[in-house]
Design a protein around this motif. Sequence first.
Motif, PDB file in Angstrom:
ATOM      1  N   UNK A 199       0.847  -1.204   0.000  1.00 29.21           N
ATOM      2  CA  UNK A 199       0.000   0.000   0.000  1.00 29.21           C
ATOM      3  C   UNK A 199       0.880   1.250   0.000  1.00 29.21           C
ATOM      4  N   UNK A 200       1.905   1.237   0.842  1.00 31.50           N
ATOM      5  CA  UNK A 200       2.857   2.353   0.894  1.00 31.50           C
ATOM      6  C   UNK A 200       3.574   2.506  -0.452  1.00 31.50           C
ATOM      7  N   UNK A 201       3.911   1.388  -1.052  1.00 27.21           N
ATOM      8  CA  UNK A 201       4.602   1.395  -2.345  1.00 27.21           C
ATOM      9  C   UNK A 201       3.781   2.119  -3.402  1.00 27.21           C
ATOM     10  N   UNK A 202       2.486   1.852  -3.442  1.00 24.71           N
ATOM     11  CA  UNK A 202       1.614   2.498  -4.420  1.00 24.71           C
ATOM     12  C   UNK A 202       1.438   3.990  -4.128  1.00 24.71           C
ATOM     13  N   UNK A 203       1.373   4.332  -2.856  1.00 26.36           N
ATOM     14  CA  UNK A 203       1.298   5.748  -2.481  1.00 26.36           C
ATOM     15  C   UNK A 203       2.561   6.470  -2.950  1.00 26.36           C
ATOM     16  N   UNK A 204       3.716   5.855  -2.713  1.00 24.78           N
ATOM     17  CA  UNK A 204       4.980   6.447  -3.133  1.00 24.78           C
ATOM     18  C   UNK A 204       5.048   6.650  -4.638  1.00 24.78           C
ATOM     19  N   UNK A 205       4.519   5.683  -5.393  1.00 23.97           N
ATOM     20  CA  UNK A 205       4.524   5.807  -6.852  1.00 23.97           C
ATOM     21  C   UNK A 205       3.703   7.013  -7.296  1.00 23.97           C
ATOM     22  N   UNK A 206       2.525   7.182  -6.715  1.00 24.34           N
ATOM     23  CA  UNK A 206       1.672   8.328  -7.072  1.00 24.34           C
ATOM     24  C   UNK A 206       2.363   9.647  -6.733  1.00 24.34           C
ATOM     25  N   UNK A 207       3.001   9.698  -5.565  1.00 24.96           N
ATOM     26  CA  UNK A 207       3.701  10.914  -5.162  1.00 24.96           C
ATOM     27  C   UNK A 207       4.853  11.205  -6.115  1.00 24.96           C
ATOM     28  N   UNK A 208       5.595  10.172  -6.498  1.00 22.91           N
ATOM     29  CA  UNK A 208       6.725  10.352  -7.406  1.00 22.91           C
ATOM     30  C   UNK A 208       6.302  10.857  -8.772  1.00 22.91           C
ATOM     31  N   UNK A 209       5.199  10.329  -9.292  1.00 15.41           N
ATOM     32  CA  UNK A 209       4.699  10.780 -10.594  1.00 15.41           C
ATOM     33  C   UNK A 209       4.272  12.244 -10.513  1.00 15.41           C
ATOM     34  N   UNK A 210       3.549  12.593  -9.455  1.00 18.97           N
ATOM     35  CA  UNK A 210       3.125  13.994  -9.282  1.00 18.97           C
ATOM     36  C   UNK A 210       4.335  14.905  -9.159  1.00 18.97           C
ATOM     37  N   UNK A 211       5.337  14.461  -8.418  1.00 23.11           N
ATOM     38  CA  UNK A 211       6.550  15.257  -8.223  1.00 23.11           C
ATOM     39  C   UNK A 211       7.242  15.535  -9.557  1.00 23.11           C
ATOM     40  N   UNK A 212       7.362  14.510 -10.412  1.00 22.80           N
ATOM     41  CA  UNK A 212       8.027  14.702 -11.697  1.00 22.80           C
ATOM     42  C   UNK A 212       7.211  15.593 -12.627  1.00 22.80           C
ATOM     43  N   UNK A 213       5.908  15.443 -12.610  1.00 23.42           N
ATOM     44  CA  UNK A 213       5.045  16.319 -13.413  1.00 23.42           C
ATOM     45  C   UNK A 213       5.266  17.780 -13.035  1.00 23.42           C
ATOM     46  N   UNK A 214       5.287  18.048 -11.749  1.00 21.46           N
ATOM     47  CA  UNK A 214       5.483  19.422 -11.277  1.00 21.46           C
ATOM     48  C   UNK A 214       6.876  19.925 -11.621  1.00 21.46           C
ATOM     49  N   UNK A 215       7.867  19.051 -11.554  1.00 24.39           N
ATOM     50  CA  UNK A 215       9.228  19.429 -11.924  1.00 24.39           C
ATOM     51  C   UNK A 215       9.294  19.788 -13.410  1.00 24.39           C
ATOM     52  N   UNK A 216       8.587  19.032 -14.224  1.00 26.66           N
ATOM     53  CA  UNK A 216       8.563  19.301 -15.663  1.00 26.66           C
ATOM     54  C   UNK A 216       7.839  20.607 -15.976  1.00 26.66           C
ATOM     55  N   UNK A 217       6.803  20.906 -15.211  1.00 25.57           N
ATOM     56  CA  UNK A 217       6.077  22.162 -15.401  1.00 25.57           C
ATOM     57  C   UNK A 217       6.988  23.351 -15.121  1.00 25.57           C
ATOM     58  N   UNK A 218       7.870  23.210 -14.127  1.00 22.59           N
ATOM     59  CA  UNK A 218       8.780  24.303 -13.765  1.00 22.59           C
ATOM     60  C   UNK A 218       9.682  24.705 -14.921  1.00 22.59           C
ATOM     61  N   UNK A 219       9.976  23.783 -15.811  1.00 25.89           N
ATOM     62  CA  UNK A 219      10.852  24.107 -16.931  1.00 25.89           C
ATOM     63  C   UNK A 219      10.187  25.103 -17.890  1.00 25.89           C
ATOM     64  N   UNK A 220       8.886  25.249 -17.756  1.00 22.70           N
ATOM     65  CA  UNK A 220       8.139  26.170 -18.615  1.00 22.70           C
ATOM     66  C   UNK A 220       7.693  27.432 -17.888  1.00 22.70           C
ATOM     67  N   UNK A 221       7.804  27.430 -16.564  1.00 25.07           N
ATOM     68  CA  UNK A 221       7.189  28.525 -15.821  1.00 25.07           C
ATOM     69  C   UNK A 221       8.136  29.330 -14.945  1.00 25.07           C
ATOM     70  N   UNK A 222       9.276  28.746 -14.560  1.00 28.91           N
ATOM     71  CA  UNK A 222      10.167  29.432 -13.631  1.00 28.91           C
ATOM     72  C   UNK A 222      11.454  29.888 -14.315  1.00 28.91           C
ATOM     73  N   UNK A 223      12.257  30.601 -13.560  1.00 29.57           N
ATOM     74  CA  UNK A 223      13.537  31.077 -14.079  1.00 29.57           C
ATOM     75  C   UNK A 223      14.649  30.164 -13.628  1.00 29.57           C
ATOM     76  N   UNK A 224      15.773  30.251 -14.305  1.00 30.79           N
ATOM     77  CA  UNK A 224      16.937  29.436 -13.968  1.00 30.79           C
ATOM     78  C   UNK A 224      17.358  29.639 -12.524  1.00 30.79           C
TER      79      UNK A 224
END
Length: 325
Positions: A199-224
Amino acid sequence: MKINAIWDQYPMIKDELGQTLDLMAQNIRADNQPVAQAILHMVGSGGKLLRPAYLLLFSMFKATDRHKMVALAAAVETLHTATLIHDDVIDSSPTRRGSISIQEQFGQSTAVYSGDYLFIVCFRLMSKYAGDFRGIERYSQHMEAILNGEMAQTSERYDVNISIDQYFKQVSGKTGQLFSLAAFLGAYESGNTIAFAKRAEQIGLKIGIAFQLLDDILDYTDTSQEIGKPIHKDIREGIYSAPLILAMAQDRIALVPLLKKQAQINDQDLLIAIKLVIKLGGIKQAKAIADHYTQEALIDLKELPDLPAKKILIEITSALLERRF
């Protein structure tokens, strides 16, 4: 070793994160002293330590040997550091966390060996502290998924036909598996049930996917300056993430000719591409998907036993969505 200030409000875990960094330093004993010092500098440069934090927090649902859990947290963060060093080699990145990268300082060959050396450190810690072969087996499975995700991303560079499903396969391996592994090891190695650990493993997977999505969004929205890496680095290097893929689904005619310039894309074309991604709703859609994964993780977290660790897990997972972590 420097602990990121985000943990100041959580003294319950801050001390163990400090112990995690100290144990990593004790185990990094490469013969090449300049390289060893560079690795140690990278380890102690103020990273968020989210993966070891999730491991430690998921281990707190059962009374257990805290030194063992710190050692496993050190193993997971060592693995994460190894992947970062290899990422910098693949990307020819000159910096990491605001400092000169190892590959920039010592060359790509030394950086590759440095990452490989950290894999050995990680295995050493796992073999010494894992309670049985299930933990090591799970580590091997996650490691394979991480490497497959990395290879998929490399093979799909500059692929203007990449699908959102291919992207999620990359993300599930590249980032999702590290969070998933951390959560599983914390839950399982602390002596909890295999059902709780999965159960924890699946929670971690969801968190990791969300984290990477947000990291990818930053490449379009934030400054260096804000994110510690060159802005729009991903497009320049042919790494097409969710915002761009979702925008291409709306208007390929406008975007594809720009992307086909690959590494030769100039600043003006790049700016046009960024504006199109925003205009076509790529960022908005990606944010909505990240929100979905985060909310799913929060629903699962709220069903865990009412212990102090649960409260912290919910707080930091909620904060991730707003990038306050």
